[in-house]
Design a protein around this motif. Sequence first.
Motif, PDB file in Angstrom:
ATOM      1  N   ALA A  56     -62.042  25.066  71.536  1.00 39.52           N
ATOM      2  CA  ALA A  56     -61.294  25.947  70.636  1.00 39.52           C
ATOM      3  C   ALA A  56     -59.818  25.564  70.594  1.00 39.52           C
ATOM      4  N   ASP A  57     -59.282  25.174  71.740  1.00 36.19           N
ATOM      5  CA  ASP A  57     -57.887  24.765  71.801  1.00 36.19           C
ATOM      6  C   ASP A  57     -57.630  23.545  70.922  1.00 36.19           C
ATOM      7  N   LEU A  58     -58.667  22.738  70.739  1.00 35.82           N
ATOM      8  CA  LEU A  58     -58.571  21.573  69.855  1.00 35.82           C
ATOM      9  C   LEU A  58     -58.933  21.907  68.411  1.00 35.82           C
ATOM     10  N   GLY A  59     -59.260  23.183  68.162  1.00 30.75           N
ATOM     11  CA  GLY A  59     -59.650  23.599  66.819  1.00 30.75           C
ATOM     12  C   GLY A  59     -61.078  23.250  66.471  1.00 30.75           C
ATOM     13  N   LEU A  60     -61.919  23.059  67.498  1.00 25.33           N
ATOM     14  CA  LEU A  60     -63.301  22.637  67.295  1.00 25.33           C
ATOM     15  C   LEU A  60     -64.273  23.696  67.790  1.00 25.33           C
ATOM     16  N   PRO A  61     -65.470  23.789  67.212  1.00 28.70           N
ATOM     17  CA  PRO A  61     -66.495  24.689  67.748  1.00 28.70           C
ATOM     18  C   PRO A  61     -67.095  24.121  69.033  1.00 28.70           C
ATOM     19  N   ASP A  62     -67.698  25.009  69.817  1.00 29.85           N
ATOM     20  CA  ASP A  62     -68.279  24.613  71.106  1.00 29.85           C
ATOM     21  C   ASP A  62     -69.700  24.090  70.884  1.00 29.85           C
ATOM     22  N   ILE A  63     -69.796  22.882  70.329  1.00 26.65           N
ATOM     23  CA  ILE A  63     -71.107  22.295  70.034  1.00 26.65           C
ATOM     24  C   ILE A  63     -71.191  20.857  70.539  1.00 26.65           C
ATOM     25  N   GLY A  64     -70.509  20.589  71.641  1.00 24.01           N
ATOM     26  CA  GLY A  64     -70.604  19.277  72.248  1.00 24.01           C
ATOM     27  C   GLY A  64     -69.749  18.210  71.606  1.00 24.01           C
ATOM     28  N   LEU A  65     -68.674  18.585  70.928  1.00 27.13           N
ATOM     29  CA  LEU A  65     -67.821  17.611  70.261  1.00 27.13           C
ATOM     30  C   LEU A  65     -66.751  17.027  71.182  1.00 27.13           C
ATOM     31  N   THR A  66     -66.399  17.746  72.238  1.00 29.24           N
ATOM     32  CA  THR A  66     -65.375  17.240  73.141  1.00 29.24           C
ATOM     33  C   THR A  66     -65.933  16.109  74.004  1.00 29.24           C
ATOM     34  N   THR A  67     -65.039  15.261  74.475  1.00 31.04           N
ATOM     35  CA  THR A  67     -65.434  14.099  75.262  1.00 31.04           C
ATOM     36  C   THR A  67     -65.113  14.303  76.729  1.00 31.04           C
TER      37      THR A  67
END
Length: 299
Positions: A56-67
Amino acid sequence: MLYAQTPAHEKRRLLRERLASGELLRLPGAFNPLSARLIERKGFDGVYISGAVLSADLGLPDIGLTTLTEVAQRAGQIARMTELPAIVDADTGFGEPMNVARTVQTLEDAGVAGLHIEDQVNPKRCGHLDGKEVVDVSTATQRIRAAADARRDGNLLIMARTDIRAIAGLDAAIDRAKALVDAGADAIFPEAMKDLREFEAVASALDVPVLANMTEFGKSDLFTVDQLRDAGVRMVIWPVSLLRMAMGAAERALDTLNADGSLDAQVGAMQHRADLYELIDYSGYSRFDAGVYDFTIEK
Protein backbone atom coordinates in the motif's frame (compact mmCIF):
# COMPACT_ATOMS: atom_id res chain seq x y z
CA MET A 1 21.42 8.22 17.99
CA LEU A 2 21.32 6.57 14.58
CA TYR A 3 20.31 2.92 14.90
CA ALA A 4 19.44 0.37 17.58
CA GLN A 5 22.18 -0.80 19.93
CA THR A 6 20.86 -4.35 20.29
CA PRO A 7 22.33 -6.64 17.61
CA ALA A 8 19.97 -8.75 15.53
CA HIS A 9 21.09 -12.07 17.00
CA GLU A 10 20.34 -10.79 20.49
CA LYS A 11 16.87 -9.59 19.48
CA ARG A 12 16.18 -13.07 18.14
CA ARG A 13 17.40 -14.73 21.30
CA LEU A 14 15.28 -12.48 23.50
CA LEU A 15 12.20 -13.07 21.33
CA ARG A 16 12.65 -16.82 21.70
CA GLU A 17 13.11 -16.43 25.43
CA ARG A 18 9.93 -14.44 25.85
CA LEU A 19 7.91 -16.81 23.68
CA ALA A 20 9.16 -19.73 25.77
CA SER A 21 7.86 -18.00 28.91
CA GLY A 22 4.29 -18.39 27.66
CA GLU A 23 3.41 -14.69 27.81
CA LEU A 24 1.44 -13.00 25.06
CA LEU A 25 3.50 -10.61 22.92
CA ARG A 26 1.95 -7.55 21.27
CA LEU A 27 3.32 -6.46 17.89
CA PRO A 28 1.65 -3.45 16.23
CA GLY A 29 2.43 -2.96 12.55
CA ALA A 30 5.00 -0.29 11.72
CA PHE A 31 4.40 1.52 8.43
CA ASN A 32 7.84 3.15 8.48
CA PRO A 33 10.96 3.29 10.69
CA LEU A 34 9.70 6.27 12.69
CA SER A 35 6.48 4.49 13.65
CA ALA A 36 8.59 1.51 14.79
CA ARG A 37 10.40 3.77 17.19
CA LEU A 38 7.06 5.07 18.49
CA ILE A 39 5.85 1.47 19.03
CA GLU A 40 8.95 0.85 21.12
CA ARG A 41 8.48 4.04 23.11
CA LYS A 42 4.90 3.07 23.96
CA GLY A 43 6.06 -0.15 25.57
CA PHE A 44 5.04 -2.85 23.09
CA ASP A 45 6.84 -6.16 22.75
CA GLY A 46 7.78 -6.14 19.09
CA VAL A 47 7.18 -4.66 15.67
CA TYR A 48 5.34 -6.28 12.79
CA ILE A 49 6.13 -5.45 9.16
CA SER A 50 3.10 -6.14 6.99
CA GLY A 51 3.24 -7.03 3.33
CA ALA A 52 -0.10 -5.30 2.85
CA VAL A 53 1.30 -2.11 4.37
CA LEU A 54 4.45 -2.26 2.29
CA SER A 55 2.51 -2.72 -0.94
CA ALA A 56 0.00 0.00 0.00
CA ASP A 57 2.87 2.35 0.78
CA LEU A 58 3.99 1.81 -2.82
CA GLY A 59 0.45 2.46 -4.07
CA LEU A 60 -0.05 -1.20 -4.97
CA PRO A 61 -2.65 -3.80 -3.93
CA ASP A 62 -1.58 -6.73 -1.75
CA ILE A 63 -1.53 -9.34 -4.53
CA GLY A 64 2.10 -10.39 -4.63
CA LEU A 65 3.45 -7.48 -6.67
CA THR A 66 6.21 -6.48 -4.26
CA THR A 67 9.65 -8.03 -4.61
CA LEU A 68 12.05 -9.58 -2.13
CA THR A 69 14.38 -6.62 -2.64
CA GLU A 70 11.64 -4.13 -1.71
CA VAL A 71 10.55 -6.14 1.33
CA ALA A 72 14.10 -6.70 2.58
CA GLN A 73 15.01 -3.04 2.18
CA ARG A 74 12.02 -1.77 4.15
CA ALA A 75 12.34 -4.55 6.74
CA GLY A 76 15.98 -3.61 7.31
CA GLN A 77 15.15 0.09 7.61
CA ILE A 78 12.53 -0.68 10.27
CA ALA A 79 14.42 -3.39 12.17
CA ARG A 80 17.56 -1.30 12.62
CA MET A 81 15.62 1.63 14.08
CA THR A 82 14.24 -0.14 17.15
CA GLU A 83 15.54 -2.26 20.01
CA LEU A 84 12.43 -4.43 19.61
CA PRO A 85 12.35 -7.65 17.59
CA ALA A 86 10.75 -7.26 14.17
CA ILE A 87 8.72 -9.93 12.40
CA VAL A 88 8.17 -9.52 8.68
CA ASP A 89 5.58 -10.86 6.26
CA ALA A 90 7.48 -12.82 3.60
CA ASP A 91 4.35 -13.73 1.60
CA THR A 92 4.81 -17.08 -0.17
CA GLY A 93 8.60 -16.84 -0.01
CA PHE A 94 8.89 -15.20 -3.45
CA GLY A 95 9.11 -18.40 -5.45
CA GLU A 96 10.01 -22.07 -5.26
CA PRO A 97 11.81 -23.68 -2.27
CA MET A 98 15.23 -22.43 -3.40
CA ASN A 99 13.79 -18.91 -3.64
CA VAL A 100 12.33 -19.35 -0.16
CA ALA A 101 15.80 -20.26 1.13
CA ARG A 102 17.25 -17.11 -0.43
CA THR A 103 14.39 -15.07 1.01
CA VAL A 104 15.15 -16.33 4.51
CA GLN A 105 18.85 -15.52 4.31
CA THR A 106 18.21 -12.11 2.76
CA LEU A 107 15.72 -11.18 5.50
CA GLU A 108 18.05 -12.61 8.13
CA ASP A 109 20.75 -10.26 6.82
CA ALA A 110 18.22 -7.41 7.05
CA GLY A 111 18.13 -7.91 10.82
CA VAL A 112 14.61 -9.22 11.42
CA ALA A 113 13.91 -11.52 14.35
CA GLY A 114 11.35 -13.62 12.52
CA LEU A 115 9.29 -14.02 9.38
CA HIS A 116 6.30 -15.97 8.12
CA ILE A 117 5.77 -17.93 4.93
CA GLU A 118 2.22 -18.67 3.80
CA ASP A 119 0.55 -21.50 1.91
CA GLN A 120 -1.37 -19.50 -0.67
CA VAL A 121 -0.80 -19.97 -4.36
CA ASN A 122 1.42 -17.41 -6.04
CA PRO A 123 0.40 -14.65 -6.66
CA LYS A 124 -1.29 -14.40 -3.29
CA ARG A 125 -4.02 -12.07 -2.10
CA CYS A 126 -5.00 -10.47 1.18
CA GLY A 127 -5.82 -13.15 3.73
CA HIS A 128 -9.18 -11.62 4.65
CA LEU A 129 -10.55 -11.46 1.11
CA ASP A 130 -12.64 -14.12 -0.58
CA GLY A 131 -11.40 -16.17 -3.50
CA LYS A 132 -8.10 -17.32 -1.98
CA GLU A 133 -6.43 -20.51 -3.09
CA VAL A 134 -3.87 -22.57 -1.20
CA VAL A 135 -1.20 -24.95 -2.42
CA ASP A 136 -1.23 -28.65 -1.54
CA VAL A 137 0.30 -29.81 1.71
CA SER A 138 3.45 -31.09 0.00
CA THR A 139 4.23 -27.68 -1.53
CA ALA A 140 3.40 -25.88 1.72
CA THR A 141 5.70 -28.07 3.79
CA GLN A 142 8.49 -27.82 1.23
CA ARG A 143 8.44 -24.04 1.64
CA ILE A 144 8.76 -24.30 5.43
CA ARG A 145 11.42 -26.99 5.28
CA ALA A 146 13.46 -24.85 2.91
CA ALA A 147 13.04 -21.84 5.19
CA ALA A 148 14.09 -23.72 8.31
CA ASP A 149 17.10 -25.30 6.60
CA ALA A 150 18.28 -22.01 5.12
CA ARG A 151 18.57 -19.96 8.30
CA ARG A 152 22.03 -19.53 9.74
CA ASP A 153 20.94 -18.18 13.12
CA GLY A 154 18.99 -20.93 14.84
CA ASN A 155 17.04 -18.33 16.81
CA LEU A 156 15.51 -16.77 13.70
CA LEU A 157 11.79 -17.46 14.13
CA ILE A 158 10.33 -19.30 11.15
CA MET A 159 6.56 -19.00 11.26
CA ALA A 160 4.12 -20.75 8.93
CA ARG A 161 0.91 -19.01 7.96
CA THR A 162 -1.99 -21.08 6.67
CA ASP A 163 -4.99 -19.64 4.85
CA ILE A 164 -6.82 -22.93 4.47
CA ARG A 165 -9.46 -22.20 7.14
CA ALA A 166 -11.49 -20.02 4.76
CA ILE A 167 -11.38 -22.71 2.07
CA ALA A 168 -11.70 -26.07 3.82
CA GLY A 169 -12.65 -25.31 7.43
CA LEU A 170 -11.14 -25.43 10.89
CA ASP A 171 -10.19 -29.13 10.94
CA ALA A 172 -8.25 -28.71 7.72
CA ALA A 173 -6.47 -25.69 9.23
CA ILE A 174 -5.41 -27.72 12.28
CA ASP A 175 -4.20 -30.61 10.12
CA ARG A 176 -2.27 -28.21 7.89
CA ALA A 177 -0.75 -26.47 10.93
CA LYS A 178 0.46 -29.78 12.37
CA ALA A 179 2.10 -30.68 9.06
CA LEU A 180 3.81 -27.29 8.94
CA VAL A 181 5.16 -27.73 12.47
CA ASP A 182 6.48 -31.16 11.52
CA ALA A 183 8.23 -29.49 8.57
CA GLY A 184 10.07 -27.11 10.89
CA ALA A 185 7.78 -24.18 11.70
CA ASP A 186 8.52 -22.59 15.08
CA ALA A 187 5.11 -20.91 15.28
CA ILE A 188 1.79 -20.92 13.44
CA PHE A 189 -0.21 -18.03 12.01
CA PRO A 190 -3.75 -19.33 11.33
CA GLU A 191 -5.30 -16.67 9.13
CA ALA A 192 -8.94 -15.52 9.24
CA MET A 193 -10.13 -17.48 12.26
CA LYS A 194 -13.86 -17.10 12.80
CA ASP A 195 -13.99 -16.72 16.59
CA LEU A 196 -12.13 -17.26 19.86
CA ARG A 197 -13.14 -20.91 19.96
CA GLU A 198 -11.24 -21.50 16.74
CA PHE A 199 -8.12 -19.80 18.06
CA GLU A 200 -8.37 -21.94 21.18
CA ALA A 201 -8.77 -25.12 19.11
CA VAL A 202 -5.66 -24.36 17.06
CA ALA A 203 -3.60 -23.40 20.12
CA SER A 204 -4.69 -26.54 21.99
CA ALA A 205 -3.77 -28.79 19.08
CA LEU A 206 -0.19 -27.47 18.77
CA ASP A 207 2.87 -27.29 20.97
CA VAL A 208 4.24 -24.12 19.31
CA PRO A 209 3.12 -20.48 19.73
CA VAL A 210 0.08 -19.30 17.78
CA LEU A 211 -0.29 -15.79 16.35
CA ALA A 212 -3.58 -13.90 15.98
CA ASN A 213 -4.12 -11.28 13.29
CA MET A 214 -6.37 -8.49 14.55
CA THR A 215 -6.85 -6.58 11.33
CA GLU A 216 -9.80 -4.24 10.99
CA PHE A 217 -12.52 -4.93 8.41
CA GLY A 218 -11.50 -8.60 8.21
CA LYS A 219 -13.01 -12.02 8.87
CA SER A 220 -12.16 -12.09 12.59
CA ASP A 221 -13.72 -9.93 15.28
CA LEU A 222 -11.35 -7.54 17.04
CA PHE A 223 -10.70 -9.48 20.22
CA THR A 224 -8.87 -7.97 23.17
CA VAL A 225 -5.42 -9.02 24.29
CA ASP A 226 -6.92 -10.61 27.41
CA GLN A 227 -9.42 -12.63 25.35
CA LEU A 228 -6.70 -13.89 23.05
CA ARG A 229 -4.39 -14.74 25.95
CA ASP A 230 -7.16 -16.80 27.53
CA ALA A 231 -7.62 -18.62 24.21
CA GLY A 232 -3.98 -19.68 24.23
CA VAL A 233 -2.65 -17.16 21.68
CA ARG A 234 0.97 -16.11 22.25
CA MET A 235 1.43 -13.34 19.67
CA VAL A 236 -0.99 -10.75 18.34
CA ILE A 237 -0.47 -8.31 15.47
CA TRP A 238 -2.38 -5.24 14.32
CA PRO A 239 -0.77 -5.14 10.88
CA VAL A 240 -2.40 -2.19 9.10
CA SER A 241 -3.91 -0.24 12.00
CA LEU A 242 -1.34 2.54 12.29
CA LEU A 243 -1.30 3.09 8.53
CA ARG A 244 -5.09 3.30 8.51
CA MET A 245 -5.04 5.80 11.37
CA ALA A 246 -2.34 7.89 9.71
CA MET A 247 -4.08 7.91 6.33
CA GLY A 248 -7.40 8.77 7.96
CA ALA A 249 -5.77 11.73 9.71
CA ALA A 250 -4.09 12.80 6.47
CA GLU A 251 -7.39 12.72 4.62
CA ARG A 252 -9.08 14.82 7.31
CA ALA A 253 -6.24 17.33 7.14
CA LEU A 254 -6.52 17.65 3.37
CA ASP A 255 -10.30 18.09 3.62
CA THR A 256 -9.76 20.83 6.19
CA LEU A 257 -7.19 22.52 3.96
CA ASN A 258 -9.65 22.45 1.05
CA ALA A 259 -12.49 23.77 3.18
CA ASP A 260 -10.68 26.36 5.32
CA GLY A 261 -7.60 27.25 3.34
CA SER A 262 -5.58 26.65 6.49
CA LEU A 263 -4.72 23.81 8.87
CA ASP A 264 -5.13 25.93 11.99
CA ALA A 265 -8.10 23.80 13.08
CA GLN A 266 -5.99 20.62 12.87
CA VAL A 267 -2.86 21.77 14.71
CA GLY A 268 -4.08 20.32 18.00
CA ALA A 269 -4.31 16.86 16.43
CA MET A 270 -0.76 16.96 15.08
CA GLN A 271 2.33 15.48 16.68
CA HIS A 272 4.16 18.46 18.15
CA ARG A 273 7.53 19.29 16.68
CA ALA A 274 9.09 18.87 20.11
CA ASP A 275 7.70 15.33 20.36
CA LEU A 276 9.03 14.48 16.91
CA TYR A 277 12.48 15.81 17.79
CA GLU A 278 12.49 13.77 20.98
CA LEU A 279 11.43 10.63 19.11
CA ILE A 280 14.26 10.96 16.56
CA ASP A 281 16.74 11.99 19.29
CA TYR A 282 17.55 15.32 17.71
CA SER A 283 19.52 16.38 20.80
CA GLY A 284 21.72 13.28 20.50
CA TYR A 285 22.73 14.26 17.00
CA SER A 286 23.44 17.80 18.17
CA ARG A 287 25.69 16.51 20.96
CA PHE A 288 27.56 14.28 18.53
CA ASP A 289 27.98 17.12 16.07
CA ALA A 290 29.27 19.44 18.81
CA GLY A 291 31.73 16.78 19.98
CA VAL A 292 33.17 16.43 16.50
CA TYR A 293 33.39 20.07 15.48
CA ASP A 294 33.65 22.00 18.76
CA PHE A 295 37.09 20.96 19.96
CA THR A 296 40.44 22.46 20.72
CA ILE A 297 43.91 21.17 19.87
CA GLU A 298 46.21 20.98 22.86
CA LYS A 299 49.63 22.55 22.38
